[in-house]
Motif scaffolding. Sequence first.
Motif, PDB file in Angstrom:
ATOM      1  N   MET A 114       0.844  -1.163   0.000  1.00 50.46           N
ATOM      2  CA  MET A 114       0.000   0.000   0.000  1.00 50.46           C
ATOM      3  C   MET A 114       0.899   1.238   0.000  1.00 50.46           C
ATOM      4  O   MET A 114       1.819   1.356   0.795  1.00 50.46           O
ATOM      5  N   ILE A 115       0.644   2.149  -0.896  1.00 48.31           N
ATOM      6  CA  ILE A 115       1.454   3.350  -1.040  1.00 48.31           C
ATOM      7  C   ILE A 115       1.154   4.301   0.121  1.00 48.31           C
ATOM      8  O   ILE A 115       0.001   4.581   0.419  1.00 48.31           O
ATOM      9  N   SER A 116       2.210   4.795   0.758  1.00 53.40           N
ATOM     10  CA  SER A 116       2.012   5.645   1.930  1.00 53.40           C
ATOM     11  C   SER A 116       1.649   7.073   1.520  1.00 53.40           C
ATOM     12  O   SER A 116       1.977   7.535   0.421  1.00 53.40           O
ATOM     13  N   GLN A 117       0.998   7.759   2.429  1.00 54.26           N
ATOM     14  CA  GLN A 117       0.617   9.148   2.188  1.00 54.26           C
ATOM     15  C   GLN A 117       1.858  10.030   2.093  1.00 54.26           C
ATOM     16  O   GLN A 117       1.910  10.946   1.265  1.00 54.26           O
ATOM     17  N   ARG A 164       4.835   9.252   0.998  1.00 52.50           N
ATOM     18  CA  ARG A 164       5.495   9.061  -0.290  1.00 52.50           C
ATOM     19  C   ARG A 164       4.800   9.854  -1.383  1.00 52.50           C
ATOM     20  O   ARG A 164       5.432  10.508  -2.192  1.00 52.50           O
ATOM     21  N   MET A 165       3.481   9.823  -1.408  1.00 55.06           N
ATOM     22  CA  MET A 165       2.732  10.547  -2.437  1.00 55.06           C
ATOM     23  C   MET A 165       2.822  12.059  -2.238  1.00 55.06           C
ATOM     24  O   MET A 165       2.947  12.808  -3.206  1.00 55.06           O
ATOM     25  N   LYS A 166       2.777  12.515  -0.989  1.00 57.19           N
ATOM     26  CA  LYS A 166       2.909  13.951  -0.726  1.00 57.19           C
ATOM     27  C   LYS A 166       4.287  14.453  -1.134  1.00 57.19           C
ATOM     28  O   LYS A 166       4.413  15.512  -1.754  1.00 57.19           O
ATOM     29  N   PHE A 167       5.325  13.692  -0.788  1.00 52.66           N
ATOM     30  CA  PHE A 167       6.691  14.068  -1.144  1.00 52.66           C
ATOM     31  C   PHE A 167       6.857  14.137  -2.654  1.00 52.66           C
ATOM     32  O   PHE A 167       7.448  15.091  -3.184  1.00 52.66           O
ATOM     33  N   ASP A 168       6.321  13.166  -3.362  1.00 53.34           N
ATOM     34  CA  ASP A 168       6.397  13.139  -4.816  1.00 53.34           C
ATOM     35  C   ASP A 168       5.648  14.330  -5.413  1.00 53.34           C
ATOM     36  O   ASP A 168       6.144  14.993  -6.323  1.00 53.34           O
ATOM     37  N   SER A 188      10.197   8.330 -10.073  1.00 54.71           N
ATOM     38  CA  SER A 188       8.949   8.067  -9.359  1.00 54.71           C
ATOM     39  C   SER A 188       8.175   6.916 -10.002  1.00 54.71           C
ATOM     40  O   SER A 188       7.669   6.030  -9.315  1.00 54.71           O
ATOM     41  N   ALA A 189       8.099   6.932 -11.325  1.00 47.81           N
ATOM     42  CA  ALA A 189       7.371   5.875 -12.030  1.00 47.81           C
ATOM     43  C   ALA A 189       8.049   4.516 -11.848  1.00 47.81           C
ATOM     44  O   ALA A 189       7.370   3.512 -11.614  1.00 47.81           O
ATOM     45  N   PHE A 190       9.385   4.481 -11.932  1.00 50.00           N
ATOM     46  CA  PHE A 190      10.102   3.227 -11.703  1.00 50.00           C
ATOM     47  C   PHE A 190       9.907   2.730 -10.276  1.00 50.00           C
ATOM     48  O   PHE A 190       9.734   1.537 -10.053  1.00 50.00           O
ATOM     49  N   HIS A 191       9.934   3.649  -9.310  1.00 50.97           N
ATOM     50  CA  HIS A 191       9.753   3.244  -7.915  1.00 50.97           C
ATOM     51  C   HIS A 191       8.363   2.668  -7.697  1.00 50.97           C
ATOM     52  O   HIS A 191       8.202   1.638  -7.037  1.00 50.97           O
ATOM     53  N   ASP A 202      -0.053   1.336 -13.578  1.00 48.88           N
ATOM     54  CA  ASP A 202      -0.587   2.493 -14.292  1.00 48.88           C
ATOM     55  C   ASP A 202       0.506   3.458 -14.733  1.00 48.88           C
ATOM     56  O   ASP A 202       0.244   4.359 -15.515  1.00 48.88           O
ATOM     57  N   ARG A 203       1.716   3.297 -14.246  1.00 46.95           N
ATOM     58  CA  ARG A 203       2.818   4.194 -14.611  1.00 46.95           C
ATOM     59  C   ARG A 203       3.615   3.679 -15.813  1.00 46.95           C
ATOM     60  O   ARG A 203       4.463   4.385 -16.323  1.00 46.95           O
ATOM     61  N   LYS A 204       3.336   2.482 -16.268  1.00 50.86           N
ATOM     62  CA  LYS A 204       4.065   1.908 -17.406  1.00 50.86           C
ATOM     63  C   LYS A 204       3.887   2.723 -18.696  1.00 50.86           C
ATOM     64  O   LYS A 204       4.863   2.947 -19.403  1.00 50.86           O
TER      65      LYS A 204
END
Length: 117
Positions: free
Chosen positions: A1-4, A6-10, A47-50, A59-61
């Motif tokens: 599950m992607i953390s909040q 990580r998404m905020k930092f990105d 970011s997409a690779f991570h 969805d990032r492919k």
Amino acid sequence: MISQYRMKFDLVGQSVLLALALIVVLGEWWLWALTVVAGLALWQTGSAFHLLAAYAYRDRKPYLWVLGSLLILLPFKFWLAGYWSLVLLGLAAFTYFLITLRDTIVVLRRPRSFWDI
């Protein structure tokens, strides 16, 4: 599950680089514009690779395919259109930013897990 976090930092990193790119382009410093757009593309590619490797978020492919083909064709486009060839890279970067914004909103709306507390 992607953390909040990580998404905020990105999202914040992309926002800063995108704002800097807009300032540089509007100031007509073309060599700096190339540098900033390349930095933004590198940030988004990382970011997409991570997301693809760590979270299997497929969805990032498509972004990786589009960016890769744009970068391979960049010398040819630069020869034909000059600095206007950066417009396609800018549109791809802005589209990725909007997708990241959408995903961040989704992550922020979901119930928090025990590990996010």
